[in-house]
Enzyme design. Structure first.
Site, short mmCIF file in Angstrom:
data_model
loop_
_atom_site.label_atom_id
_atom_site.label_comp_id
_atom_site.label_asym_id
_atom_site.label_seq_id
_atom_site.Cartn_x
_atom_site.Cartn_y
_atom_site.Cartn_z
N TYR A 103 -39.60 16.57 -45.78
CA TYR A 103 -38.35 16.60 -45.09
C TYR A 103 -37.21 15.33 -46.37
CZ TYR A 103 -33.95 14.45 -42.48
OH TYR A 103 -32.82 14.48 -42.44
N GLY A 143 -26.33 21.53 -33.90
CA GLY A 143 -27.36 20.81 -33.56
C GLY A 143 -26.86 19.14 -32.95
N GLN A 144 -27.42 18.24 -33.44
CA GLN A 144 -27.00 17.40 -33.18
C GLN A 144 -25.83 16.83 -33.93
OE1 GLN A 144 -29.40 13.18 -34.12
NE2 GLN A 144 -28.16 12.22 -32.95
N ASP A 200 -25.15 29.57 -36.22
CA ASP A 200 -26.09 28.81 -36.19
C ASP A 200 -27.06 29.84 -35.59
OD1 ASP A 200 -27.02 25.23 -34.51
OD2 ASP A 200 -28.30 26.91 -34.37
C1 AKB Z 1 -35.30 11.99 -39.13
O1 AKB Z 1 -35.52 10.66 -38.15
O2 AKB Z 1 -35.82 12.38 -39.44
C2 AKB Z 1 -33.57 11.71 -39.08
C3 AKB Z 1 -33.02 11.34 -40.40
C4 AKB Z 1 -33.23 10.16 -40.62
O3 AKB Z 1 -32.58 11.75 -41.09
N1 AKB Z 1 -33.05 11.25 -38.07
#
Ligand code: AKB
Length: 324
Positions: free
Chosen positions: A140, A13-14, A36
């Site tokens: 998230y 990932g990034q 991964d």
């Molecule tokens: C996102 O934009 O979801 C992430 C973060 C701020 O955790 N880069």
């Protein structure tokens, strides 16, 4: 002293790809097991396919390689998470439990990246304090807020040495982000270097906290190297780098590329950005483990553009050579 052997999830990932390279440069290629869900080219050193939802496979790898530390980078980010909340929740939470349980069994050290997404619209937006309201409104963010608290729980209840930072948007030339709300701040540099206009999915004045990749990686290494007794936060440390709006980053790019143009077409990510802080108070990290980011907007922009220009030249050269 036990030999350090690190397992990284989400190594393609990034952040994972850059962290894997830096850890391999620091501790040796064979001391870092990159994993991964997809096969990825990450240079010298072991690579294993791992679906983080498969706890047995994680246990097997931890045992086989005699892992001493896990860096758990695999996650579904904010924007992609909103497209399928239940899957995002399952991936983000179940994988964390798999990591914490494997670590608990073998007394491993753990790094867990949280995010500014753990904050929400009721959090103070400017200079967001370390300890404050966390009522996130994205799946998230909810998974990160819960994850931080689970990390602290495992620390308090089982003595697990788990460490965490709340990443802002991460900006780097080395890799591309995917599925986040702060991704625009990487894409914009790519468009500028290619001489293209940029269509921004956030409004011109949307201020968000960001951090240059080099600072982010340095911070993770520093936090993981600090002796346990210095760490007063076992949920997750606030980290700040630089805060800017799309209009400000584009003005900075125009200093290097005067013809660069940005236009605005806000989409569903605007609401996510509006629920997050604009700037972060990171005094606790500075105090406890000497966190000191180096890059402001001007320095970051110069560095990004010069690396991307170099990469573009190499690409062009490769294409030329391929035609010979
Ligand atoms: C996102 O934009 O979801 C992430 C973060 C701020 O955790 N880069």
């Amino acid at each position: 002293m036990t030999k350090k052997t690190i397992l990284i999830t989400g190594a393609g990932g990034q952040i994972g790809s850059v962290l894997t390279k830096t850890l391999r440069d620091t501790y040796g290629p064979n001391s870092v097991i990159a994993t991964d869900i997809r096969s990825t080219e990450l240079g010298d050193g072991p690579f294993e396919l791992l679906d983080v939802l498969n706890g047995n496979r994680l246990h097997e790898l931890v045992n086989r390689y005699r892992v001493t530390e896990i860096y758990h980078l695999a996650a579904i980010l904010s924007a992609r998470g909103e497209q399928n909340p239940k899957i995002a929740w399952d991936i983000n939470m179940d994988s964390l439990f798999n990591v914490l349980d494997a670590a608990k069994e073998r007394k491993l050290k753990v790094f867990f990246p949280s995010s500014i997404a753990a904050f929400g619209p009721n959090t103070p937006k400017v200079n967001t304090p370390q300890e404050t309201i966390t009522q996130p409104t994205t799946v998230y963010g909810i998974s990160k807020a819960a994850g931080e608290n689970w990390c602290q729980y495992y620390f308090l209840k089982y003595g697990l040495d788990v460490r965490s930072v709340r990443f802002p948007g991460i900006i780097g030339y080395q890799s591309l982000p995917g599925g986040g709300t702060t991704d625009y701040a990487v894409d914009i540099y790519h468009k500028a270097i290619l001489g293209e206009d940029f269509s921004c999915f956030l409004q011109a004045d949307t201020r968000l906290p960001m951090l240059y990749m080099d600072d982010a990686i340095q911070g993770v290494l520093q936090l993981m190297d600090t002796t346990s007794d210095k760490l007063s936060v076992r949920t997750s440390y606030n980290l700040a780098g630089v805060s800017f709006t799309p209009a400000e980053i584009s003005a900075e790019i125009q200093k290097h590329h005067p013809d660069f143009k940005i236009h605005y077409a806000p989409d569903f990510r605007q609401a996510i950005a509006d629920s997050w802080p604009q700037s972060i108070d990171d005094q606790q990290a500075r105090h406890d483990w000497n966190w000191q980011p180096q890059f402001d907007l001007a320095r970051m922009t110069t560095d990004m553009l010069s690396h991307l220009a170099e990469m573009l030249q190499i690409e062009k050269l490769k294409n030329l050579v391929a035609q010979i």
